[in-house]
Design an enzyme around this catalytic site. Sequence first.
Site, PDB file in Angstrom:
ATOM      1  N   TYR A 154       0.834  -1.209   0.000  1.00 55.60           N
ATOM      2  CA  TYR A 154       0.000   0.000   0.000  1.00 55.60           C
ATOM      3  C   TYR A 154       0.873   1.266   0.000  1.00 55.60           C
ATOM      4  CZ  TYR A 154      -3.157   3.417   2.326  1.00 55.60           C
ATOM      5  OH  TYR A 154      -3.879   4.517   2.694  1.00 55.60           O
ATOM      6  N   LYS A 158       1.057   4.055  -2.915  1.00 55.36           N
ATOM      7  CA  LYS A 158       0.752   5.476  -2.681  1.00 55.36           C
ATOM      8  C   LYS A 158       1.913   6.353  -3.161  1.00 55.36           C
ATOM      9  CE  LYS A 158      -3.390   5.609  -0.794  1.00 55.36           C
ATOM     10  NZ  LYS A 158      -4.498   6.239  -1.529  1.00 55.36           N
TER      11      LYS A 158
HETATM   12  C1  AKB Z   1      -3.937   2.289   6.880  1.00 59.19           C
HETATM   13  O1  AKB Z   1      -3.782   1.975   8.074  1.00 59.19           O
HETATM   14  O2  AKB Z   1      -3.637   1.569   5.918  1.00 59.19           O
HETATM   15  C2  AKB Z   1      -4.485   3.658   6.600  1.00 59.19           C
HETATM   16  C3  AKB Z   1      -3.393   4.648   6.405  1.00 59.19           C
HETATM   17  C4  AKB Z   1      -2.546   5.044   7.542  1.00 59.19           C
HETATM   18  O3  AKB Z   1      -3.215   5.113   5.326  1.00 59.19           O
HETATM   19  N1  AKB Z   1      -5.341   4.087   7.653  1.00 59.19           N
END
Ligand code: AKB
Length: 349
Positions: A154, A158
Amino acid sequence: MRKEVVLITGANGEIGHGLISHLAKQGDVGIIALDVQPADPAILHCVDQYIQGDILDHMLLGRIVAEYEIRTIFHLASILSTKAEHNPETAHKVNVEGTLNLLRLAAEQSQWQGRRVKFLYPSSIAVYGLPTLEDKARSGRVREDDWLMPRTMYGCNKLYCEHLGRYYAHHYRQMAADFARQTMVDFRVIRFPGLISAETVPTGGTSDYGPEMLHAAAKGQPYACFVRPDTCLPFMAMPDAVKSLLELEKAPIENLTRLVYNVGSFSLSAQEFREEVLRAFPQAEITYEPHPTRQAIVDSWPADVDDSQARADWGWQPDYDLDKAFNNYLIPAIRERYARPQPSSISPC
Ligand code: AKB
Protein backbone atom coordinates in the site's frame (compact mmCIF):
# COMPACT_ATOMS: atom_id res chain seq x y z
CA MET A 1 -24.59 21.45 -21.86
CA ARG A 2 -23.03 18.71 -19.77
CA LYS A 3 -23.48 19.13 -16.06
CA GLU A 4 -20.46 20.22 -13.98
CA VAL A 5 -19.75 17.65 -11.29
CA VAL A 6 -17.19 16.33 -8.88
CA LEU A 7 -16.39 12.64 -9.22
CA ILE A 8 -15.72 10.74 -5.99
CA THR A 9 -14.28 7.24 -6.21
CA GLY A 10 -14.40 4.98 -3.14
CA ALA A 11 -17.48 7.02 -2.29
CA ASN A 12 -18.86 4.44 0.10
CA GLY A 13 -15.70 4.44 2.21
CA GLU A 14 -14.86 6.37 5.36
CA ILE A 15 -13.67 9.64 3.83
CA GLY A 16 -16.30 9.40 1.07
CA HIS A 17 -19.16 9.54 3.55
CA GLY A 18 -17.93 12.74 5.20
CA LEU A 19 -16.91 14.38 1.95
CA ILE A 20 -20.23 13.69 0.23
CA SER A 21 -22.20 15.00 3.15
CA HIS A 22 -20.17 18.26 3.14
CA LEU A 23 -20.32 18.77 -0.62
CA ALA A 24 -24.05 18.05 -0.65
CA LYS A 25 -24.62 20.66 2.06
CA GLN A 26 -22.60 23.24 0.07
CA GLY A 27 -24.85 22.36 -2.88
CA ASP A 28 -22.87 24.24 -5.56
CA VAL A 29 -21.88 21.25 -7.69
CA GLY A 30 -23.28 17.88 -8.75
CA ILE A 31 -21.83 14.78 -7.13
CA ILE A 32 -21.09 11.57 -9.01
CA ALA A 33 -20.22 8.79 -6.60
CA LEU A 34 -18.45 5.64 -7.75
CA ASP A 35 -17.79 2.56 -5.63
CA VAL A 36 -17.59 -1.21 -6.11
CA GLN A 37 -19.92 -1.68 -3.14
CA PRO A 38 -23.65 -0.97 -3.24
CA ALA A 39 -24.55 2.47 -1.93
CA ASP A 40 -25.10 3.11 1.73
CA PRO A 41 -28.66 4.50 1.79
CA ALA A 42 -27.38 7.39 3.91
CA ILE A 43 -25.31 8.80 1.02
CA LEU A 44 -27.62 7.78 -1.80
CA HIS A 45 -29.92 10.78 -1.42
CA CYS A 46 -26.95 13.21 -1.27
CA VAL A 47 -25.56 12.42 -4.73
CA ASP A 48 -26.72 13.12 -8.28
CA GLN A 49 -25.72 9.66 -9.40
CA TYR A 50 -24.34 6.64 -7.57
CA ILE A 51 -22.53 4.27 -9.86
CA GLN A 52 -21.75 0.82 -8.53
CA GLY A 53 -18.71 -0.13 -10.56
CA ASP A 54 -14.99 -0.71 -10.73
CA ILE A 55 -12.25 1.87 -11.35
CA LEU A 56 -10.59 -0.83 -13.48
CA ASP A 57 -13.55 -0.83 -15.88
CA HIS A 58 -12.43 1.31 -18.85
CA MET A 59 -15.85 1.26 -20.51
CA LEU A 60 -17.49 2.59 -17.39
CA LEU A 61 -14.95 5.40 -17.03
CA GLY A 62 -15.40 6.22 -20.71
CA ARG A 63 -19.14 6.62 -20.20
CA ILE A 64 -18.55 8.96 -17.24
CA VAL A 65 -16.21 11.14 -19.35
CA ALA A 66 -18.80 11.32 -22.11
CA GLU A 67 -21.65 12.25 -19.83
CA TYR A 68 -20.21 14.76 -17.37
CA GLU A 69 -17.98 17.80 -17.19
CA ILE A 70 -15.78 16.98 -14.24
CA ARG A 71 -14.42 19.88 -12.17
CA THR A 72 -12.60 17.78 -9.59
CA ILE A 73 -11.85 14.13 -8.98
CA PHE A 74 -11.51 12.99 -5.38
CA HIS A 75 -9.90 9.60 -5.93
CA LEU A 76 -10.49 7.92 -2.59
CA ALA A 77 -10.74 4.27 -3.67
CA SER A 78 -7.90 2.07 -2.47
CA ILE A 79 -7.04 -1.15 -0.67
CA LEU A 80 -5.53 -0.26 2.70
CA SER A 81 -2.26 -1.44 4.19
CA THR A 82 -3.15 -4.63 6.09
CA LYS A 83 -5.62 -5.89 3.50
CA ALA A 84 -3.12 -5.19 0.73
CA GLU A 85 -0.57 -7.51 2.40
CA HIS A 86 -3.01 -10.43 2.02
CA ASN A 87 -3.00 -10.05 -1.76
CA PRO A 88 -0.31 -7.60 -2.81
CA GLU A 89 -0.78 -8.04 -6.57
CA THR A 90 -4.52 -7.35 -6.40
CA ALA A 91 -3.78 -4.33 -4.23
CA HIS A 92 -1.30 -3.11 -6.82
CA LYS A 93 -3.89 -3.51 -9.56
CA VAL A 94 -6.55 -1.54 -7.71
CA ASN A 95 -4.27 1.06 -6.13
CA VAL A 96 -1.97 1.73 -9.09
CA GLU A 97 -3.86 0.75 -12.25
CA GLY A 98 -7.03 2.24 -10.79
CA THR A 99 -5.24 5.53 -10.14
CA LEU A 100 -3.67 5.48 -13.60
CA ASN A 101 -7.14 5.07 -15.14
CA LEU A 102 -8.46 8.04 -13.20
CA LEU A 103 -5.42 10.18 -14.06
CA ARG A 104 -5.97 9.40 -17.73
CA LEU A 105 -9.63 10.30 -17.37
CA ALA A 106 -8.62 13.60 -15.74
CA ALA A 107 -6.10 14.27 -18.52
CA GLU A 108 -8.75 13.66 -21.22
CA GLN A 109 -11.23 15.88 -19.41
CA SER A 110 -8.64 18.65 -19.01
CA GLN A 111 -7.95 18.60 -22.74
CA TRP A 112 -11.63 18.57 -23.70
CA GLN A 113 -12.47 21.38 -21.30
CA GLY A 114 -9.34 23.43 -22.09
CA ARG A 115 -8.73 23.89 -18.35
CA ARG A 116 -6.98 21.92 -15.65
CA VAL A 117 -9.20 19.36 -13.94
CA LYS A 118 -8.33 19.07 -10.26
CA PHE A 119 -7.29 15.67 -8.96
CA LEU A 120 -7.28 15.32 -5.17
CA TYR A 121 -5.35 12.27 -4.08
CA PRO A 122 -5.31 11.05 -0.48
CA SER A 123 -1.91 9.52 0.20
CA SER A 124 -0.76 8.29 3.57
CA ILE A 125 1.92 8.15 6.25
CA ALA A 126 2.41 4.62 4.85
CA VAL A 127 4.77 6.14 2.24
CA TYR A 128 7.31 6.56 5.04
CA GLY A 129 9.49 3.72 6.26
CA LEU A 130 11.62 4.30 9.33
CA PRO A 131 14.03 1.40 9.61
CA THR A 132 14.23 1.20 13.43
CA LEU A 133 12.38 2.39 16.52
CA GLU A 134 15.45 4.49 17.37
CA ASP A 135 15.11 6.29 14.02
CA LYS A 136 11.41 6.77 14.71
CA ALA A 137 12.07 8.26 18.15
CA ARG A 138 14.91 10.44 16.89
CA SER A 139 13.22 11.83 13.77
CA GLY A 140 10.07 13.15 15.50
CA ARG A 141 7.98 15.15 13.04
CA VAL A 142 8.85 13.75 9.62
CA ARG A 143 8.97 16.07 6.59
CA GLU A 144 7.54 15.22 3.17
CA ASP A 145 10.86 14.36 1.54
CA ASP A 146 12.38 12.24 4.30
CA TRP A 147 12.32 8.49 4.97
CA LEU A 148 10.47 7.55 1.77
CA MET A 149 11.14 3.82 2.05
CA PRO A 150 7.72 2.13 2.50
CA ARG A 151 7.56 -1.45 3.75
CA THR A 152 3.99 -2.23 2.63
CA MET A 153 2.52 -2.73 -0.83
CA TYR A 154 0.00 0.00 0.00
CA GLY A 155 2.80 2.44 0.93
CA CYS A 156 4.69 1.60 -2.28
CA ASN A 157 1.49 2.10 -4.30
CA LYS A 158 0.75 5.48 -2.68
CA LEU A 159 4.30 6.75 -3.20
CA TYR A 160 4.38 5.62 -6.82
CA CYS A 161 0.96 7.17 -7.50
CA GLU A 162 2.22 10.47 -6.11
CA HIS A 163 4.93 10.28 -8.78
CA LEU A 164 2.41 9.26 -11.44
CA GLY A 165 0.30 12.28 -10.56
CA ARG A 166 3.34 14.55 -10.81
CA TYR A 167 4.01 13.08 -14.25
CA TYR A 168 0.42 13.76 -15.36
CA ALA A 169 0.60 17.27 -13.90
CA HIS A 170 3.86 18.26 -15.59
CA HIS A 171 5.04 15.89 -18.29
CA TYR A 172 2.15 13.84 -19.72
CA ARG A 173 2.48 13.52 -23.52
CA GLN A 174 5.56 15.73 -23.45
CA MET A 175 6.55 14.59 -26.96
CA ALA A 176 3.19 15.55 -28.49
CA ALA A 177 3.07 18.47 -30.91
CA ASP A 178 0.10 19.98 -29.05
CA PHE A 179 1.68 19.52 -25.59
CA ALA A 180 0.17 22.31 -23.45
CA ARG A 181 0.74 22.99 -19.79
CA GLN A 182 -2.55 24.83 -19.28
CA THR A 183 -4.49 21.62 -19.92
CA MET A 184 -2.48 19.31 -17.66
CA VAL A 185 -4.08 17.66 -14.65
CA ASP A 186 -4.01 19.83 -11.51
CA PHE A 187 -2.79 17.10 -9.17
CA ARG A 188 -2.82 17.71 -5.39
CA VAL A 189 -1.91 15.26 -2.65
CA ILE A 190 -2.59 15.07 1.07
CA ARG A 191 -0.68 12.51 3.10
CA PHE A 192 -3.10 11.50 5.84
CA PRO A 193 -2.26 10.12 9.27
CA GLY A 194 -4.57 7.48 10.82
CA LEU A 195 -8.14 8.75 10.51
CA ILE A 196 -10.83 8.36 13.16
CA SER A 197 -14.50 8.71 12.38
CA ALA A 198 -17.40 8.52 14.81
CA GLU A 199 -19.68 7.28 12.04
CA THR A 200 -17.76 4.49 10.36
CA VAL A 201 -15.25 1.83 11.42
CA PRO A 202 -12.31 1.43 9.02
CA THR A 203 -11.49 -1.92 7.44
CA GLY A 204 -8.18 -3.25 6.25
CA GLY A 205 -5.88 -0.56 7.64
CA THR A 206 -3.06 -0.84 10.17
CA SER A 207 -3.85 2.35 12.06
CA ASP A 208 -7.29 0.81 12.70
CA TYR A 209 -6.49 -0.15 16.31
CA GLY A 210 -7.36 3.40 17.41
CA PRO A 211 -10.86 3.66 15.90
CA GLU A 212 -11.55 -0.05 16.57
CA MET A 213 -10.76 0.42 20.28
CA LEU A 214 -13.10 3.37 20.50
CA HIS A 215 -16.02 1.82 18.61
CA ALA A 216 -15.70 -1.48 20.54
CA ALA A 217 -15.83 0.42 23.85
CA ALA A 218 -18.91 2.37 22.73
CA LYS A 219 -20.62 -0.89 21.78
CA GLY A 220 -19.66 -2.51 25.11
CA GLN A 221 -17.45 -5.09 23.38
CA PRO A 222 -14.00 -6.20 24.58
CA TYR A 223 -11.06 -5.25 22.36
CA ALA A 224 -7.56 -6.69 22.00
CA CYS A 225 -5.28 -4.00 20.60
CA PHE A 226 -2.88 -5.41 17.97
CA VAL A 227 0.03 -3.09 18.81
CA ARG A 228 2.12 -2.49 21.95
CA PRO A 229 1.02 0.24 24.41
CA ASP A 230 4.05 2.44 23.57
CA THR A 231 3.26 2.49 19.82
CA CYS A 232 2.92 6.06 18.65
CA LEU A 233 1.19 7.37 15.51
CA PRO A 234 -0.31 10.64 14.28
CA PHE A 235 -4.11 10.60 14.05
CA MET A 236 -6.78 12.96 12.75
CA ALA A 237 -10.52 13.35 13.31
CA MET A 238 -12.52 12.70 10.13
CA PRO A 239 -14.04 16.21 9.90
CA ASP A 240 -10.49 17.61 9.69
CA ALA A 241 -9.59 15.12 6.95
CA VAL A 242 -12.61 16.25 4.92
CA LYS A 243 -11.82 19.89 5.64
CA SER A 244 -8.24 19.45 4.44
CA LEU A 245 -9.37 17.95 1.12
CA LEU A 246 -11.88 20.73 0.54
CA GLU A 247 -9.38 23.45 1.47
CA LEU A 248 -6.64 22.05 -0.70
CA GLU A 249 -9.13 21.81 -3.56
CA LYS A 250 -9.94 25.51 -3.16
CA ALA A 251 -6.36 26.74 -2.74
CA PRO A 252 -5.15 28.96 -5.62
CA ILE A 253 -2.63 26.98 -7.65
CA GLU A 254 -0.10 29.83 -7.53
CA ASN A 255 0.10 29.45 -3.72
CA LEU A 256 1.11 25.80 -3.92
CA THR A 257 4.86 25.28 -3.77
CA ARG A 258 4.59 21.49 -3.95
CA LEU A 259 2.18 18.73 -5.01
CA VAL A 260 2.38 16.64 -1.85
CA TYR A 261 1.51 17.87 1.64
CA ASN A 262 1.59 16.30 5.09
CA VAL A 263 -1.31 17.25 7.33
CA GLY A 264 -1.26 16.65 11.07
CA SER A 265 -3.39 17.30 14.09
CA PHE A 266 -2.35 15.17 17.09
CA SER A 267 -0.13 12.25 17.91
CA LEU A 268 -0.49 9.74 20.73
CA SER A 269 0.52 6.27 21.87
CA ALA A 270 -1.84 3.28 21.96
CA GLN A 271 -1.76 3.54 25.75
CA GLU A 272 -2.78 7.20 25.65
CA PHE A 273 -5.52 6.27 23.19
CA ARG A 274 -6.75 3.60 25.62
CA GLU A 275 -6.75 6.14 28.47
CA GLU A 276 -8.85 8.58 26.42
CA VAL A 277 -11.33 5.80 25.62
CA LEU A 278 -11.49 4.66 29.25
CA ARG A 279 -12.20 8.21 30.42
CA ALA A 280 -15.40 8.14 28.36
CA PHE A 281 -16.22 4.44 28.73
CA PRO A 282 -14.77 3.36 32.12
CA GLN A 283 -16.18 -0.18 31.79
CA ALA A 284 -14.35 -0.83 28.49
CA GLU A 285 -12.23 -4.01 28.36
CA ILE A 286 -9.13 -3.15 26.35
CA THR A 287 -6.18 -5.54 26.37
CA TYR A 288 -3.04 -5.82 24.22
CA GLU A 289 -2.25 -8.67 21.83
CA PRO A 290 0.44 -7.29 19.52
CA HIS A 291 0.48 -8.83 16.06
CA PRO A 292 4.13 -9.02 14.94
CA THR A 293 3.61 -7.99 11.30
CA ARG A 294 1.11 -5.22 11.95
CA GLN A 295 3.33 -3.99 14.78
CA ALA A 296 6.34 -3.86 12.45
CA ILE A 297 4.33 -1.87 9.90
CA VAL A 298 3.19 0.70 12.46
CA ASP A 299 6.72 0.88 13.90
CA SER A 300 7.95 1.93 10.45
CA TRP A 301 5.46 4.83 10.25
CA PRO A 302 6.39 8.18 11.79
CA ALA A 303 5.28 9.13 15.30
CA ASP A 304 4.34 12.55 13.95
CA VAL A 305 4.45 14.60 10.75
CA ASP A 306 5.72 18.07 9.93
CA ASP A 307 2.86 19.88 8.19
CA SER A 308 4.43 23.35 8.11
CA GLN A 309 4.31 23.43 4.28
CA ALA A 310 0.53 22.92 4.26
CA ARG A 311 0.13 25.59 6.94
CA ALA A 312 2.28 28.06 5.00
CA ASP A 313 0.91 27.43 1.48
CA TRP A 314 -2.83 26.98 1.98
CA GLY A 315 -3.42 27.86 5.61
CA TRP A 316 -3.89 24.34 6.95
CA GLN A 317 -5.02 24.38 10.56
CA PRO A 318 -6.88 21.46 12.14
CA ASP A 319 -10.05 22.23 14.10
CA TYR A 320 -9.54 19.26 16.41
CA ASP A 321 -6.56 18.79 18.69
CA LEU A 322 -6.48 15.68 20.89
CA ASP A 323 -8.82 17.08 23.53
CA LYS A 324 -11.35 18.50 21.07
CA ALA A 325 -11.23 15.40 18.85
CA PHE A 326 -12.31 13.16 21.73
CA ASN A 327 -14.48 15.47 23.78
CA ASN A 328 -16.15 17.67 21.17
CA TYR A 329 -16.46 15.18 18.32
CA LEU A 330 -15.70 11.48 18.81
CA ILE A 331 -17.25 10.71 22.18
CA PRO A 332 -20.52 12.63 21.80
CA ALA A 333 -21.02 11.55 18.17
CA ILE A 334 -20.19 7.93 18.88
CA ARG A 335 -22.55 7.80 21.88
CA GLU A 336 -25.27 9.25 19.67
CA ARG A 337 -24.50 6.84 16.84
CA TYR A 338 -24.85 3.69 18.96
CA ALA A 339 -27.91 5.05 20.75
CA ARG A 340 -29.80 5.29 17.44
CA PRO A 341 -32.32 2.47 16.97
CA GLN A 342 -31.26 1.96 13.36
CA PRO A 343 -27.76 3.33 12.93
CA SER A 344 -27.35 5.34 9.78
CA SER A 345 -23.83 6.05 8.59
CA ILE A 346 -24.07 9.81 8.26
CA SER A 347 -26.24 12.66 9.28
CA PRO A 348 -28.71 13.74 6.61
CA CYS A 349 -27.31 16.07 3.97
C1 AKB B 1 -3.94 2.29 6.88
O1 AKB B 1 -3.78 1.98 8.07
O2 AKB B 1 -3.64 1.57 5.92
C2 AKB B 1 -4.48 3.66 6.60
C3 AKB B 1 -3.39 4.65 6.40
C4 AKB B 1 -2.55 5.04 7.54
O3 AKB B 1 -3.21 5.11 5.33
N1 AKB B 1 -5.34 4.09 7.65
